[in-house]
Motif scaffolding. Structure first.
Motif, PDB file in Angstrom:
ATOM      1  N   GLU A  35       0.828  -1.211   0.000  1.00  0.00           N
ATOM      2  CA  GLU A  35       0.000   0.000   0.000  1.00  0.00           C
ATOM      3  C   GLU A  35       0.861   1.260   0.000  1.00  0.00           C
ATOM      4  O   GLU A  35       0.512   2.263  -0.592  1.00  0.00           O
ATOM      5  CB  GLU A  35      -0.931  -0.009   1.213  1.00  0.00           C
ATOM      6  CG  GLU A  35      -1.904   1.152   1.271  1.00  0.00           C
ATOM      7  CD  GLU A  35      -2.946   1.101   0.175  1.00  0.00           C
ATOM      8  OE1 GLU A  35      -3.470   2.168  -0.193  1.00  0.00           O
ATOM      9  OE2 GLU A  35      -3.239   0.005  -0.333  1.00  0.00           O
ATOM     10  N   ARG A  38       2.151   1.776  -3.666  1.00  0.00           N
ATOM     11  CA  ARG A  38       1.189   1.573  -4.750  1.00  0.00           C
ATOM     12  C   ARG A  38       1.155   2.727  -5.738  1.00  0.00           C
ATOM     13  O   ARG A  38       0.840   2.537  -6.899  1.00  0.00           O
ATOM     14  CB  ARG A  38      -0.208   1.314  -4.203  1.00  0.00           C
ATOM     15  CG  ARG A  38      -0.885   2.540  -3.649  1.00  0.00           C
ATOM     16  CD  ARG A  38      -2.250   2.204  -3.085  1.00  0.00           C
ATOM     17  NE  ARG A  38      -2.734   3.326  -2.344  1.00  0.00           N
ATOM     18  CZ  ARG A  38      -3.632   4.172  -2.802  1.00  0.00           C
ATOM     19  NH1 ARG A  38      -4.185   3.980  -3.958  1.00  0.00           N
ATOM     20  NH2 ARG A  38      -4.003   5.203  -2.089  1.00  0.00           N
ATOM     21  N   VAL A  53      -3.417  -7.629  -5.842  1.00  0.00           N
ATOM     22  CA  VAL A  53      -4.763  -7.055  -5.918  1.00  0.00           C
ATOM     23  C   VAL A  53      -5.811  -8.161  -5.926  1.00  0.00           C
ATOM     24  O   VAL A  53      -6.836  -8.068  -5.233  1.00  0.00           O
ATOM     25  CB  VAL A  53      -4.902  -6.136  -7.150  1.00  0.00           C
ATOM     26  CG1 VAL A  53      -6.331  -5.659  -7.315  1.00  0.00           C
ATOM     27  CG2 VAL A  53      -3.969  -4.947  -7.026  1.00  0.00           C
ATOM     28  N   SER A  56      -6.103  -9.485  -2.459  1.00  0.00           N
ATOM     29  CA  SER A  56      -6.768  -8.495  -1.607  1.00  0.00           C
ATOM     30  C   SER A  56      -8.271  -8.483  -1.849  1.00  0.00           C
ATOM     31  O   SER A  56      -9.059  -8.395  -0.913  1.00  0.00           O
ATOM     32  CB  SER A  56      -6.194  -7.100  -1.855  1.00  0.00           C
ATOM     33  OG  SER A  56      -4.832  -7.060  -1.513  1.00  0.00           O
ATOM     34  N   LEU A  57      -8.671  -8.580  -3.111  1.00  0.00           N
ATOM     35  CA  LEU A  57     -10.102  -8.631  -3.430  1.00  0.00           C
ATOM     36  C   LEU A  57     -10.736  -9.913  -2.904  1.00  0.00           C
ATOM     37  O   LEU A  57     -11.872  -9.895  -2.423  1.00  0.00           O
ATOM     38  CB  LEU A  57     -10.318  -8.519  -4.938  1.00  0.00           C
ATOM     39  CG  LEU A  57     -10.185  -7.124  -5.527  1.00  0.00           C
ATOM     40  CD1 LEU A  57     -10.147  -7.195  -7.046  1.00  0.00           C
ATOM     41  CD2 LEU A  57     -11.314  -6.229  -5.056  1.00  0.00           C
ATOM     42  N   LEU A  60     -11.243  -9.563   0.903  1.00  0.00           N
ATOM     43  CA  LEU A  60     -11.867  -8.320   1.377  1.00  0.00           C
ATOM     44  C   LEU A  60     -13.203  -8.625   2.057  1.00  0.00           C
ATOM     45  O   LEU A  60     -14.085  -9.252   1.465  1.00  0.00           O
ATOM     46  CB  LEU A  60     -12.081  -7.353   0.207  1.00  0.00           C
ATOM     47  CG  LEU A  60     -12.672  -5.997   0.557  1.00  0.00           C
ATOM     48  CD1 LEU A  60     -11.707  -5.212   1.450  1.00  0.00           C
ATOM     49  CD2 LEU A  60     -12.975  -5.211  -0.704  1.00  0.00           C
ATOM     50  N   GLN A  77     -10.631   1.316  -4.646  1.00  0.00           N
ATOM     51  CA  GLN A  77      -9.189   1.468  -4.829  1.00  0.00           C
ATOM     52  C   GLN A  77      -8.576   0.201  -5.422  1.00  0.00           C
ATOM     53  O   GLN A  77      -7.732   0.274  -6.318  1.00  0.00           O
ATOM     54  CB  GLN A  77      -8.502   1.793  -3.503  1.00  0.00           C
ATOM     55  CG  GLN A  77      -8.733   3.193  -3.018  1.00  0.00           C
ATOM     56  CD  GLN A  77      -8.142   3.416  -1.628  1.00  0.00           C
ATOM     57  OE1 GLN A  77      -7.799   2.469  -0.918  1.00  0.00           O
ATOM     58  NE2 GLN A  77      -8.030   4.673  -1.237  1.00  0.00           N
ATOM     59  N   LEU A  78      -8.997  -0.944  -4.928  1.00  0.00           N
ATOM     60  CA  LEU A  78      -8.470  -2.207  -5.443  1.00  0.00           C
ATOM     61  C   LEU A  78      -8.859  -2.417  -6.906  1.00  0.00           C
ATOM     62  O   LEU A  78      -8.037  -2.856  -7.717  1.00  0.00           O
ATOM     63  CB  LEU A  78      -8.946  -3.378  -4.584  1.00  0.00           C
ATOM     64  CG  LEU A  78      -8.340  -3.464  -3.187  1.00  0.00           C
ATOM     65  CD1 LEU A  78      -9.053  -4.522  -2.357  1.00  0.00           C
ATOM     66  CD2 LEU A  78      -6.856  -3.760  -3.275  1.00  0.00           C
ATOM     67  N   GLN A  81      -6.706  -0.245  -9.052  1.00  0.00           N
ATOM     68  CA  GLN A  81      -5.351  -0.791  -9.145  1.00  0.00           C
ATOM     69  C   GLN A  81      -5.319  -1.952 -10.132  1.00  0.00           C
ATOM     70  O   GLN A  81      -4.366  -2.125 -10.866  1.00  0.00           O
ATOM     71  CB  GLN A  81      -4.867  -1.281  -7.782  1.00  0.00           C
ATOM     72  CG  GLN A  81      -4.486  -0.194  -6.832  1.00  0.00           C
ATOM     73  CD  GLN A  81      -4.084  -0.770  -5.478  1.00  0.00           C
ATOM     74  OE1 GLN A  81      -4.103  -1.970  -5.268  1.00  0.00           O
ATOM     75  NE2 GLN A  81      -3.726   0.107  -4.577  1.00  0.00           N
TER      76      GLN A  81
END
Length: 83
Positions: A35, A38, A53, A56-57, A60, A77-78, A81
């Motif tokens: 982060e 990024r 990413v 992270s998704l 989440l 934001q993800l 990205q």
């Protein structure tokens, strides 16, 4: 003599090596620290960043006590990205 074709070839080789180095650096940065980098050009490129990413998704979740708007902001934001 220094010919333009040779310079162009050397630049192309340098760019390729540079991109590989940047991708390698991203793989050694802990997910919790990505982060912070990024917004850097190298953090937005490459396979390693895409994997970060995606992971992270995938994990989440809306944490208890987190505002829904904050959760959507992180999600947005993800997605940006990933693009």
């Amino acid at each position: 003599k220094n010919f333009p074709e040779k310079d162009a070839t050397q630049r192309a080789v340098f760019r390729e090596k540079d991109e590989k180095a940047k991708a390698l650096l991203v793989t050694f940065i802990a997910d919790s620290h990505l982060e912070y980098v990024r917004d850097k050009t190298f953090a937005k490129q490459g396979f390693a960043c895409q994997n970060y990413v995606r992971r992270s998704l995938a994990v989440l979740k809306l944490s208890e006590g987190t505002l829904l708007m904050d959760h959507f902001r992180v999600f947005d934001q993800l997605i940006r990205q990933f693009k």
